[in-house]
Design a protein around this motif. Structure first.
Motif, PDB file in Angstrom:
ATOM      1  N   LEU A  20       9.308  -2.181  11.371  1.00  0.00           N
ATOM      2  CA  LEU A  20       8.866  -0.789  11.378  1.00  0.00           C
ATOM      3  C   LEU A  20       7.413  -0.719  10.927  1.00  0.00           C
ATOM      4  O   LEU A  20       6.986  -1.483  10.060  1.00  0.00           O
ATOM      5  N   SER A  21       6.689   0.224  11.507  1.00  0.00           N
ATOM      6  CA  SER A  21       5.292   0.453  11.140  1.00  0.00           C
ATOM      7  C   SER A  21       5.127   1.862  10.601  1.00  0.00           C
ATOM      8  O   SER A  21       5.791   2.796  11.057  1.00  0.00           O
ATOM      9  N   CYS A  22       4.235   1.995   9.658  1.00  0.00           N
ATOM     10  CA  CYS A  22       3.876   3.294   9.092  1.00  0.00           C
ATOM     11  C   CYS A  22       2.352   3.372   9.130  1.00  0.00           C
ATOM     12  O   CYS A  22       1.672   2.743   8.313  1.00  0.00           O
ATOM     13  N   ALA A  23       1.843   4.102  10.107  1.00  0.00           N
ATOM     14  CA  ALA A  23       0.400   4.215  10.291  1.00  0.00           C
ATOM     15  C   ALA A  23      -0.116   5.466   9.593  1.00  0.00           C
ATOM     16  O   ALA A  23       0.445   6.556   9.758  1.00  0.00           O
ATOM     17  N   ALA A  24      -1.166   5.290   8.830  1.00  0.00           N
ATOM     18  CA  ALA A  24      -1.731   6.404   8.075  1.00  0.00           C
ATOM     19  C   ALA A  24      -3.009   6.908   8.721  1.00  0.00           C
ATOM     20  O   ALA A  24      -3.795   6.139   9.283  1.00  0.00           O
ATOM     21  N   SER A  25      -3.218   8.200   8.628  1.00  0.00           N
ATOM     22  CA  SER A  25      -4.474   8.804   9.065  1.00  0.00           C
ATOM     23  C   SER A  25      -4.876   9.866   8.050  1.00  0.00           C
ATOM     24  O   SER A  25      -4.032  10.453   7.381  1.00  0.00           O
ATOM     25  N   GLY A  26      -6.173  10.066   7.919  1.00  0.00           N
ATOM     26  CA  GLY A  26      -6.667  11.068   6.981  1.00  0.00           C
ATOM     27  C   GLY A  26      -6.851  10.559   5.567  1.00  0.00           C
ATOM     28  O   GLY A  26      -7.339  11.304   4.709  1.00  0.00           O
ATOM     29  N   PHE A  27      -6.467   9.315   5.305  1.00  0.00           N
ATOM     30  CA  PHE A  27      -6.691   8.727   3.988  1.00  0.00           C
ATOM     31  C   PHE A  27      -6.644   7.210   4.123  1.00  0.00           C
ATOM     32  O   PHE A  27      -6.137   6.666   5.097  1.00  0.00           O
ATOM     33  N   ILE A  28      -7.185   6.543   3.100  1.00  0.00           N
ATOM     34  CA  ILE A  28      -7.200   5.085   3.089  1.00  0.00           C
ATOM     35  C   ILE A  28      -5.931   4.604   2.405  1.00  0.00           C
ATOM     36  O   ILE A  28      -5.749   4.768   1.206  1.00  0.00           O
TER      37      ILE A  28
END
Length: 127
Positions: A20-28
Motif C-alpha cells: 500500500l502507498s500513502c502519497a502526501a501533498s501540501g506538506f513534507i
C-alpha cells in the motif's frame, strides 16, 4: 491543502502480498509521523502501524513479522508492505497524520492522535 491519498489495495489470495502507498501533498511527509489504520466491516478502526518522524516504527501484534512500514522521502510517500496476508486482514486501510507535535510512542494506535486522513483503499484477502 494537506492531503493523503492511499493506493495499492486489491483482491489477493491468502498467503499473498500487497504494498500500500500513502502519497502526501501540501506538506513534507518526512517531518511527521504517519499511521496506517484499518477497518473491517462491522468493526472499529484499528491502528496497524506507524512510522515516526525519526523513522521509529510501531506495529500492532497481529501484523508483526508480516507487515513493514517505510517511507520514501523523495516521493513524499509512506508504504505498508504486507506479506503472508490472511482473510482477517481484509479491511479498508487508511493512512493518517497530524499537524500537531506529538510523540507516537504511546499514542500511535489512537485515532485521536491524527487529524488528517486519506480516503482509504480496500484490501480483500480471499481464495
Amino acid at each position: 491543502q494537506v492531503q493523503l491519498v492511499e493506493s495499492g489495495g486489491a483482491l489477493v489470495q491468502p498467503g499473498g502480498s500487497l504494498r500500500l502507498s500513502c502519497a502526501a501533498s501540501g506538506f513534507i511527509l518526512d517531518s511527521y509521523a504517519i499511521g496506517w489504520f484499518r477497518q473491517a466491516p462491522g468493526k472499529e478502526r484499528e491502528g496497524v502501524s506507524c512510522i515516526s518522524s525519526s523513522d521509529t516504527t510501531y506495529y500492532t501484534d497481529s501484523v508483526k513479522g508480516r507487515f513493514t512500514i517505510s517511507r520514501d522521502n523523495a516521493k513524499n510517500t509512506v508504504y505498508l508492505q504486507m506479506n503472508s496476508l490472511q482473510p482477517e486482514d481484509t479491511a479498508v486501510y487508511y493512512c493518517a497524520t497530524s499537524s500537531r507535535t506529538w510523540n507516537p510512542r504511546r499514542l500511535w494506535a489512537s485515532m485521536a492522535s491524527y487529524n488528517t486522513w486519506g480516503q482509504g483503499t480496500q484490501v480483500t484477502v480471499s481464495s
